[in-house]
Design a protein around this motif. Structure first.
Motif, PDB file in Angstrom:
ATOM      1  N   ILE A  44       0.845  -1.188   0.000  1.00 35.23           N
ATOM      2  CA  ILE A  44       0.000   0.000   0.000  1.00 35.23           C
ATOM      3  C   ILE A  44       0.880   1.238   0.000  1.00 35.23           C
ATOM      4  CG2 ILE A  44      -1.992  -1.075   1.113  1.00 35.23           C
ATOM      5  CD1 ILE A  44      -1.067   0.166   3.748  1.00 35.23           C
ATOM      6  N   GLY A  45       0.349   2.338  -0.488  1.00 30.46           N
ATOM      7  CA  GLY A  45       1.073   3.605  -0.512  1.00 30.46           C
ATOM      8  C   GLY A  45       1.125   4.179  -1.910  1.00 30.46           C
ATOM      9  N   ASP A  46       1.312   5.491  -1.956  1.00 31.79           N
ATOM     10  CA  ASP A  46       1.365   6.192  -3.228  1.00 31.79           C
ATOM     11  C   ASP A  46       2.678   5.937  -3.966  1.00 31.79           C
ATOM     12  OD1 ASP A  46      -1.110   7.420  -2.969  1.00 31.79           O
ATOM     13  OD2 ASP A  46      -0.280   9.191  -1.984  1.00 31.79           O
ATOM     14  N   THR A  47       2.605   6.005  -5.280  1.00 35.64           N
ATOM     15  CA  THR A  47       3.796   6.056  -6.121  1.00 35.64           C
ATOM     16  C   THR A  47       3.687   7.320  -6.961  1.00 35.64           C
ATOM     17  OG1 THR A  47       2.761   4.749  -7.873  1.00 35.64           O
ATOM     18  CG2 THR A  47       4.083   3.550  -6.251  1.00 35.64           C
ATOM     19  N   SER A  48       4.828   7.872  -7.336  1.00 34.28           N
ATOM     20  CA  SER A  48       4.847   9.091  -8.142  1.00 34.28           C
ATOM     21  C   SER A  48       5.084   8.752  -9.603  1.00 34.28           C
ATOM     22  CB  SER A  48       5.966  10.034  -7.682  1.00 34.28           C
ATOM     23  OG  SER A  48       5.743  10.472  -6.383  1.00 34.28           O
ATOM     24  N   ASP A  50       6.713   9.275 -13.071  1.00 34.02           N
ATOM     25  CA  ASP A  50       7.991   9.822 -13.500  1.00 34.02           C
ATOM     26  C   ASP A  50       7.711  10.799 -14.629  1.00 34.02           C
ATOM     27  OD1 ASP A  50      10.692  10.299 -13.989  1.00 34.02           O
ATOM     28  OD2 ASP A  50      10.904   8.521 -15.260  1.00 34.02           O
ATOM     29  N   THR A  51       7.876  12.085 -14.345  1.00 34.77           N
ATOM     30  CA  THR A  51       7.646  13.124 -15.343  1.00 34.77           C
ATOM     31  C   THR A  51       9.000  13.574 -15.882  1.00 34.77           C
ATOM     32  OG1 THR A  51       5.696  13.850 -14.130  1.00 34.77           O
ATOM     33  CG2 THR A  51       6.606  15.385 -15.733  1.00 34.77           C
ATOM     34  N   THR A  52       9.144  13.549 -17.197  1.00 39.30           N
ATOM     35  CA  THR A  52      10.433  13.884 -17.803  1.00 39.30           C
ATOM     36  C   THR A  52      10.313  15.085 -18.734  1.00 39.30           C
ATOM     37  OG1 THR A  52      10.107  12.388 -19.675  1.00 39.30           O
ATOM     38  CG2 THR A  52      11.167  11.470 -17.724  1.00 39.30           C
ATOM     39  N   GLU A  53      11.429  15.750 -18.877  1.00 38.19           N
ATOM     40  CA  GLU A  53      11.547  16.851 -19.829  1.00 38.19           C
ATOM     41  C   GLU A  53      12.979  16.819 -20.340  1.00 38.19           C
ATOM     42  OE1 GLU A  53       9.994  19.425 -22.198  1.00 38.19           O
ATOM     43  OE2 GLU A  53       8.767  18.959 -20.459  1.00 38.19           O
ATOM     44  N   THR A  54      13.140  16.842 -21.665  1.00 38.32           N
ATOM     45  CA  THR A  54      14.477  16.816 -22.253  1.00 38.32           C
ATOM     46  C   THR A  54      14.844  18.214 -22.718  1.00 38.32           C
ATOM     47  OG1 THR A  54      14.146  14.530 -22.933  1.00 38.32           O
ATOM     48  CG2 THR A  54      15.934  15.753 -24.018  1.00 38.32           C
ATOM     49  N   THR A  55      16.004  18.670 -22.257  1.00 40.26           N
ATOM     50  CA  THR A  55      16.458  20.009 -22.623  1.00 40.26           C
ATOM     51  C   THR A  55      17.096  19.971 -24.020  1.00 40.26           C
ATOM     52  OG1 THR A  55      18.676  19.742 -21.709  1.00 40.26           O
ATOM     53  CG2 THR A  55      16.942  20.486 -20.185  1.00 40.26           C
ATOM     54  N   LEU A  56      17.262  21.146 -24.597  1.00 37.31           N
ATOM     55  CA  LEU A  56      17.906  21.238 -25.913  1.00 37.31           C
ATOM     56  C   LEU A  56      19.386  20.886 -25.840  1.00 37.31           C
ATOM     57  CD1 LEU A  56      16.194  24.391 -27.429  1.00 37.31           C
ATOM     58  CD2 LEU A  56      15.784  21.985 -27.984  1.00 37.31           C
ATOM     59  N   LYS A  57      19.949  20.826 -24.633  1.00 36.42           N
ATOM     60  CA  LYS A  57      21.340  20.417 -24.469  1.00 36.42           C
ATOM     61  C   LYS A  57      21.458  18.901 -24.410  1.00 36.42           C
ATOM     62  CE  LYS A  57      23.059  24.612 -22.393  1.00 36.42           C
ATOM     63  NZ  LYS A  57      23.866  25.204 -21.348  1.00 36.42           N
ATOM     64  N   GLY A  58      20.329  18.193 -24.542  1.00 34.23           N
ATOM     65  CA  GLY A  58      20.365  16.742 -24.598  1.00 34.23           C
ATOM     66  C   GLY A  58      20.348  16.047 -23.246  1.00 34.23           C
ATOM     67  N   THR A  60      17.963  14.704 -20.135  1.00 35.33           N
ATOM     68  CA  THR A  60      16.591  14.440 -19.706  1.00 35.33           C
ATOM     69  C   THR A  60      16.510  14.615 -18.198  1.00 35.33           C
ATOM     70  OG1 THR A  60      16.223  12.904 -21.515  1.00 35.33           O
ATOM     71  CG2 THR A  60      14.734  12.733 -19.637  1.00 35.33           C
ATOM     72  N   LEU A  61      15.577  15.441 -17.771  1.00 35.14           N
ATOM     73  CA  LEU A  61      15.369  15.711 -16.354  1.00 35.14           C
ATOM     74  C   LEU A  61      14.171  14.902 -15.874  1.00 35.14           C
ATOM     75  CD1 LEU A  61      15.734  19.596 -16.538  1.00 35.14           C
ATOM     76  CD2 LEU A  61      17.529  17.909 -16.045  1.00 35.14           C
ATOM     77  N   HIS A  62      14.232  14.420 -14.650  1.00 33.59           N
ATOM     78  CA  HIS A  62      13.155  13.645 -14.057  1.00 33.59           C
ATOM     79  C   HIS A  62      12.660  14.354 -12.802  1.00 33.59           C
ATOM     80  CE1 HIS A  62      13.847   9.894 -16.403  1.00 33.59           C
ATOM     81  NE2 HIS A  62      15.058  10.413 -16.499  1.00 33.59           N
ATOM     82  N   VAL A  63      11.364  14.483 -12.682  1.00 33.45           N
ATOM     83  CA  VAL A  63      10.755  15.019 -11.463  1.00 33.45           C
ATOM     84  C   VAL A  63       9.555  14.149 -11.097  1.00 33.45           C
ATOM     85  CG1 VAL A  63      11.500  17.406 -11.851  1.00 33.45           C
ATOM     86  CG2 VAL A  63       9.303  16.652 -12.736  1.00 33.45           C
ATOM     87  N   ASN A  64       9.205  14.191  -9.842  1.00 31.43           N
ATOM     88  CA  ASN A  64       8.038  13.439  -9.386  1.00 31.43           C
ATOM     89  C   ASN A  64       6.769  14.113  -9.892  1.00 31.43           C
ATOM     90  OD1 ASN A  64       9.542  11.555  -7.953  1.00 31.43           O
ATOM     91  ND2 ASN A  64       9.614  12.851  -6.152  1.00 31.43           N
ATOM     92  N   GLY A  65       5.909  13.305 -10.495  1.00 33.28           N
ATOM     93  CA  GLY A  65       4.651  13.813 -11.023  1.00 33.28           C
ATOM     94  C   GLY A  65       3.484  13.457 -10.128  1.00 33.28           C
TER      95      GLY A  65
END
Length: 130
Positions: A44-48, A50-58, A60-65
């Motif tokens: 039991i319990g929440d999971t986040s 995985d929200t990603t965004e790739t910059t123009l410098k190549g 990929t950043l990951h943040v909790n969604g």
């Protein structure tokens, strides 16, 4: 962390969800009934997400969604006797009605949450199951 066993843990259910999602709200609910013959209760319990965004410098950043409470499988032996907790679960299965759950671990820790009940099925039949 001290290791422990869950022998002696109890699962109780009540119809509906509390007015407030805290210990006081769940504690104010009446009609909690123990579910007999529980053999396993899943994670039991929440999971986040995985929200990603790739910059123009190549890079990929990951943040909790968004949080997802997910699903929780549990197994109990269907009783032929009247079991108030099992009766609540059977009555609410596939109705989208809320059910509140109270898990009490052997050390006295209590965890509350509310959920929907889906897919109550008889367990598989093997030479080693009762």
């Amino acid at each position: 962390m001290t290791q422990r066993t869950y022998i002696g843990a109890t699962v109780e259910v009540a119809e509906g969800k509390p007015a407030t999602l805290d210990g006081a709200g769940f504690g104010a609910l009446t009609g909690f009934a123990e579910v007999g013959e529980i053999t396993e209760f899943g994670e039991i319990g929440d999971t986040s997400e995985d929200t990603t965004e790739t910059t123009l410098k190549g890079r990929t950043l990951h943040v909790n969604g968004a949080l997802d409470g997910g699903t929780c499988d549990f197994t109990f032996l269907l009783t032929g006797d009247t079991d108030a907790g099992q009766e609540i679960l059977k009555a609410k299965s596939n109705t989208n009605d809320d059910v509140s759950v109270k898990l009490t671990d052997p050390d006295g820790e209590v965890i509350y949450f509310h959920t929907k009940v889906a897919n109550i099925r008889d367990r598989s039949r093997t030479a080693s199951t009762a």
